[in-house]
Write a protein that holds these residues in place. Structure first.
Motif, PDB file in Angstrom:
ATOM      1  N   GLY A 319      18.371  -8.375 -20.323  1.00 14.69           N
ATOM      2  CA  GLY A 319      19.630  -8.653 -20.984  1.00 14.69           C
ATOM      3  C   GLY A 319      19.539  -8.439 -22.482  1.00 14.69           C
ATOM      4  O   GLY A 319      18.453  -8.369 -23.058  1.00 14.69           O
ATOM      5  N   PHE A 320      20.708  -8.301 -23.102  1.00 19.52           N
ATOM      6  CA  PHE A 320      20.759  -8.233 -24.567  1.00 19.52           C
ATOM      7  C   PHE A 320      22.047  -8.894 -25.031  1.00 19.52           C
ATOM      8  O   PHE A 320      23.000  -9.081 -24.262  1.00 19.52           O
ATOM      9  N   GLY A 321      22.067  -9.260 -26.290  1.00 11.42           N
ATOM     10  CA  GLY A 321      23.251  -9.873 -26.873  1.00 11.42           C
ATOM     11  C   GLY A 321      23.479  -9.351 -28.281  1.00 11.42           C
ATOM     12  O   GLY A 321      22.527  -8.977 -28.978  1.00 11.42           O
ATOM     13  N   LEU A 322      24.724  -9.299 -28.695  1.00  9.17           N
ATOM     14  CA  LEU A 322      25.090  -8.948 -30.060  1.00  9.17           C
ATOM     15  C   LEU A 322      25.800 -10.144 -30.678  1.00  9.17           C
ATOM     16  O   LEU A 322      26.710 -10.725 -30.066  1.00  9.17           O
ATOM     17  N   SER A 323      25.360 -10.522 -31.874  1.00  8.44           N
ATOM     18  CA  SER A 323      25.899 -11.687 -32.564  1.00  8.44           C
ATOM     19  C   SER A 323      26.427 -11.288 -33.929  1.00  8.44           C
ATOM     20  O   SER A 323      26.013 -10.277 -34.509  1.00  8.44           O
ATOM     21  N   SER A 324      27.322 -12.108 -34.455  1.00 12.15           N
ATOM     22  CA  SER A 324      27.767 -11.912 -35.828  1.00 12.15           C
ATOM     23  C   SER A 324      26.618 -12.250 -36.766  1.00 12.15           C
ATOM     24  O   SER A 324      25.613 -12.850 -36.369  1.00 12.15           O
ATOM     25  N   LEU A 325      26.767 -11.890 -38.031  1.00 11.03           N
ATOM     26  CA  LEU A 325      25.723 -12.195 -39.002  1.00 11.03           C
ATOM     27  C   LEU A 325      25.584 -13.695 -39.210  1.00 11.03           C
ATOM     28  O   LEU A 325      24.555 -14.161 -39.700  1.00 11.03           O
ATOM     29  N   GLY A 327      25.380 -15.616 -36.766  1.00 12.89           N
ATOM     30  CA  GLY A 327      24.613 -16.068 -35.609  1.00 12.89           C
ATOM     31  C   GLY A 327      25.462 -16.456 -34.422  1.00 12.89           C
ATOM     32  O   GLY A 327      24.948 -16.975 -33.434  1.00 12.89           O
ATOM     33  N   THR A 328      26.770 -16.195 -34.467  1.00 13.85           N
ATOM     34  CA  THR A 328      27.656 -16.512 -33.340  1.00 13.85           C
ATOM     35  C   THR A 328      27.588 -15.405 -32.306  1.00 13.85           C
ATOM     36  O   THR A 328      27.870 -14.243 -32.612  1.00 13.85           O
ATOM     37  N   ARG A 329      27.220 -15.751 -31.071  1.00 12.46           N
ATOM     38  CA  ARG A 329      27.117 -14.740 -30.010  1.00 12.46           C
ATOM     39  C   ARG A 329      28.500 -14.221 -29.643  1.00 12.46           C
ATOM     40  O   ARG A 329      29.415 -14.985 -29.366  1.00 12.46           O
ATOM     41  N   LEU A 330      28.634 -12.904 -29.643  1.00 10.91           N
ATOM     42  CA  LEU A 330      29.906 -12.256 -29.369  1.00 10.91           C
ATOM     43  C   LEU A 330      29.899 -11.473 -28.073  1.00 10.91           C
ATOM     44  O   LEU A 330      30.935 -11.287 -27.436  1.00 10.91           O
ATOM     45  N   LEU A 331      28.736 -10.981 -27.674  1.00  5.75           N
ATOM     46  CA  LEU A 331      28.631 -10.149 -26.471  1.00  5.75           C
ATOM     47  C   LEU A 331      27.292 -10.415 -25.808  1.00  5.75           C
ATOM     48  O   LEU A 331      26.247 -10.406 -26.468  1.00  5.75           O
ATOM     49  N   SER A 332      27.300 -10.688 -24.499  1.00  6.32           N
ATOM     50  CA  SER A 332      26.067 -10.883 -23.727  1.00  6.32           C
ATOM     51  C   SER A 332      26.135 -10.053 -22.461  1.00  6.32           C
ATOM     52  O   SER A 332      27.154 -10.065 -21.757  1.00  6.32           O
ATOM     53  N   ILE A 333      25.084  -9.338 -22.175  1.00  5.55           N
ATOM     54  CA  ILE A 333      24.987  -8.532 -20.956  1.00  5.55           C
ATOM     55  C   ILE A 333      23.676  -8.900 -20.261  1.00  5.55           C
ATOM     56  O   ILE A 333      22.589  -8.726 -20.838  1.00  5.55           O
ATOM     57  N   ASP A 334      23.760  -9.424 -19.030  1.00  2.64           N
ATOM     58  CA  ASP A 334      22.572  -9.825 -18.261  1.00  2.64           C
ATOM     59  C   ASP A 334      22.626  -9.177 -16.892  1.00  2.64           C
ATOM     60  O   ASP A 334      23.638  -9.267 -16.179  1.00  2.64           O
ATOM     61  N   SER A 335      21.524  -8.553 -16.496  1.00  3.87           N
ATOM     62  CA  SER A 335      21.523  -7.788 -15.252  1.00  3.87           C
ATOM     63  C   SER A 335      21.640  -8.676 -14.013  1.00  3.87           C
ATOM     64  O   SER A 335      22.187  -8.250 -12.999  1.00  3.87           O
ATOM     65  N   ASP A 336      21.162  -9.924 -14.078  1.00  6.04           N
ATOM     66  CA  ASP A 336      21.162 -10.747 -12.873  1.00  6.04           C
ATOM     67  C   ASP A 336      22.555 -11.265 -12.511  1.00  6.04           C
ATOM     68  O   ASP A 336      22.762 -11.784 -11.421  1.00  6.04           O
ATOM     69  N   ASP A 369      19.794  -9.458 -30.001  1.00  6.10           N
ATOM     70  CA  ASP A 369      18.816 -10.261 -29.263  1.00  6.10           C
ATOM     71  C   ASP A 369      18.490  -9.509 -27.971  1.00  6.10           C
ATOM     72  O   ASP A 369      19.386  -8.979 -27.313  1.00  6.10           O
ATOM     73  N   VAL A 370      17.212  -9.484 -27.598  1.00  7.50           N
ATOM     74  CA  VAL A 370      16.769  -8.778 -26.394  1.00  7.50           C
ATOM     75  C   VAL A 370      15.860  -9.703 -25.595  1.00  7.50           C
ATOM     76  O   VAL A 370      15.045 -10.437 -26.180  1.00  7.50           O
ATOM     77  N   GLY A 371      15.980  -9.667 -24.256  1.00 12.97           N
ATOM     78  CA  GLY A 371      15.108 -10.524 -23.463  1.00 12.97           C
ATOM     79  C   GLY A 371      15.007 -10.102 -22.017  1.00 12.97           C
ATOM     80  O   GLY A 371      15.755  -9.252 -21.530  1.00 12.97           O
ATOM     81  N   SER A 372      14.044 -10.733 -21.348  1.00 13.96           N
ATOM     82  CA  SER A 372      13.842 -10.536 -19.918  1.00 13.96           C
ATOM     83  C   SER A 372      13.330 -11.846 -19.338  1.00 13.96           C
ATOM     84  O   SER A 372      12.610 -12.596 -20.009  1.00 13.96           O
ATOM     85  N   ARG A 373      13.728 -12.139 -18.096  1.00 16.69           N
ATOM     86  CA  ARG A 373      13.232 -13.359 -17.457  1.00 16.69           C
ATOM     87  C   ARG A 373      12.903 -13.090 -15.994  1.00 16.69           C
ATOM     88  O   ARG A 373      13.351 -12.119 -15.401  1.00 16.69           O
ATOM     89  N   SER A 374      12.109 -14.005 -15.442  1.00 14.41           N
ATOM     90  CA  SER A 374      11.693 -13.886 -14.043  1.00 14.41           C
ATOM     91  C   SER A 374      12.631 -14.698 -13.158  1.00 14.41           C
ATOM     92  O   SER A 374      13.531 -15.393 -13.649  1.00 14.41           O
ATOM     93  N   GLY A 375      12.409 -14.619 -11.841  1.00  9.67           N
ATOM     94  CA  GLY A 375      13.310 -15.259 -10.894  1.00  9.67           C
ATOM     95  C   GLY A 375      13.347 -16.761 -11.003  1.00  9.67           C
ATOM     96  O   GLY A 375      14.335 -17.396 -10.593  1.00  9.67           O
ATOM     97  N   ASP A 376      12.292 -17.374 -11.546  1.00 15.92           N
ATOM     98  CA  ASP A 376      12.288 -18.830 -11.700  1.00 15.92           C
ATOM     99  C   ASP A 376      12.969 -19.280 -12.987  1.00 15.92           C
ATOM    100  O   ASP A 376      12.958 -20.466 -13.334  1.00 15.92           O
TER     101      ASP A 376
END
Length: 427
Positions: A319-325, A327-336, A369-376
């Motif tokens: 997943g990744f997210g785009l935030s304003s300067l 720090g307010t999250r404006l867009l989140s995309i997560d594959s799960d 912001d960029v990240g990855s997580r496992s099934g747990d």
């Protein structure tokens, strides 16, 4: 016409860089005098002169501007641009090499943690000392005393010598004194970065209150969100000279556009610093937007994740997210949320892709912001604020959108209706 509070005319400040260019302590002076004969002998044997080479460095060069009473002005620029030197000259901490700076009004200064504090005095004693330096009477300080202590949150330590304070306590008290003793001009350098997020928010609120009360504020910061929200006007320094001077929104936008590199659509994360154990089992090595092409408002967005797995992980999502300067999250995309999770075996490298049909974030600069997580649910890799991403106007972007940067970052087209008494204007 508003009265001028600060008048700077052709201000320059030169430093001499070299072995003998800085002030020395008494101990260093005595030591140098004792060792000087031996140094001269060594220099003679080498066939060298005794004069250490120095060179001139202009921290400020021909800087001119006026600040009206009640104006809130931000000073921005890259490290080494001359921002702190300018404030030190205005605060009478250092003398200019050339030019002049006229200050009309009582000045409160906070250039670094504990500016003007004596380490062997208590917090209470330093409050009265600072107040006296600002020209406040004891009665005026008494009137503000409880308010200052409450703001700084150091009640139980107010009679402790400040040399025993933590940096956070030092900062809170120093800022509280500078802001509450009602100087006509408040000069604040980039000190708020020392405090935690809650205290930074508290300080910014107090500075906004000071500005609303008609006092003059000069504010140096790398926090463009704070500059944009607090300041009506911004002066952009570059290599000791005034590069731009104008409304905060337009100057901040130009400054941020310059900080974005041409490779902002392709973010190399392979060597990025990670906290905790992120990246140990699986690492996101690169994030690519639109195959490296510019990101355009109103157009499709294609995002590719390159990854390496060092051990087998189950139920992986990206997943990744785009935030304003701010720090307010404006867009989140997560594959799960929209697709299956995957098992990735150790030693494998691969890619994951996602397509957004229409990107509705308006042109501007965003934090990634960029990240990855496992099934747990545990994070495998996480890189907050790892890059600044630039979204440019697309072919369908209305020209008027550039005037709406203060109104939020997601712009959606709606179905509008007008009453019959409204007359459509010609385009």
């Amino acid at each position: 016409m508003s009265e001028i509070a600060i008048q700077v005319e052709h201000l320059s400040k030169q430093f001499r860089i070299g072995a003998n260019s800085f002030q020395k302590t008494f101990r260093e002076t005595v030591s140098d005098a004792m060792l000087a004969p031996a140094r001269r002998l060594r220099s003679a044997l080498r066939g060298q002169g005794t004069q250490a080479a120095t060179k001139e460095f202009w921290a400020l060069r021909d800087v001119s501007f006026d600040v009206n009473q009640g104006e809130v002005v931000g000073i921005i620029g890259h490290n080494g641009a001359g921002k702190s030197t300018l404030l030190k000259v205005l605060s009478r901490i250092t003398e200019p090499t050339a030019g002049s700076a006229m200050i009309r009004g009582r000045v409160g200064t906070l250039l670094e943690v504990g500016t003007g504090f004596h380490p062997d005095l208590t917090g209470r004693e330093n409050m009265y000392l600072n107040g006296a330096i600002l020209g406040m009477s004891r009665a005026e300080i008494n009137r503000k005393f409880d308010e200052i202590v409450a703001f700084a949150e150091v009640e139980q330590f107010i009679d402790t010598m400040v040399k025993h304070y933590s940096s956070g306590m030092y900062l809170r008290l120093a800022f509280a004194v500078a802001a509450h003793l009602e100087p006509e001009i408040l000069i604040v350098d980039e000190v708020l970065a020392v405090g935690d997020a809650q205290f930074q928010k508290k300080c910014l609120g107090k500075m906004g209150e000071v500005a609303q009360n008609g006092r003059t504020v000069l504010f140096v910061s790398h926090n463009m969100a704070a500059i944009r929200s607090l300041c009506q006007r911004v002066i952009w320094l570059n290599k000791g000279t005034v590069l731009k001077d104008g409304p905060s929104a337009s100057i901040v936008n130009e400054y941020l556009m310059e900080t974005v590199t041409s490779s902002s659509s392709r973010v190399d994360l392979s060597e990025a610093t990670r906290q905790y154990d992120f990246g140990k089992r699986l690492k996101i090595t690169e994030l690519t937007f639109n195959n490296g092409e510019p990101i355009l408002h109103g157009q499709p967005l294609n995002v590719s994740f390159n990854y390496e797995a060092y051990s087998t992980v189950y139920g992986v999502s990206f997943g990744f997210g785009l935030s304003s300067l701010e720090g307010t999250r404006l867009l989140s995309i997560d594959s799960d949320l929209y697709s299956s999770r995957y098992t990735i075996h150790g030693g494998n490298k691969g890619q994951a892709h996602v397509i957004i049909d229409t990107l509705q974030l308006q042109p501007g600069i965003y934090l990634l912001d960029v990240g990855s997580r496992s099934g747990d649910g545990n994070a495998l890799d996480y890189l907050p604020g790892c890059a600044q991403i630039e979204i440019l106007p697309g072919p369908t972007t209305p020209a008027s959108m550039s005037r709406l940067d203060y109104a939020g970052s997601v712009r959606l087209e709606g179905r509008w209706q007008w009453t019959q008494d409204a007359t459509k204007e010609l385009d």
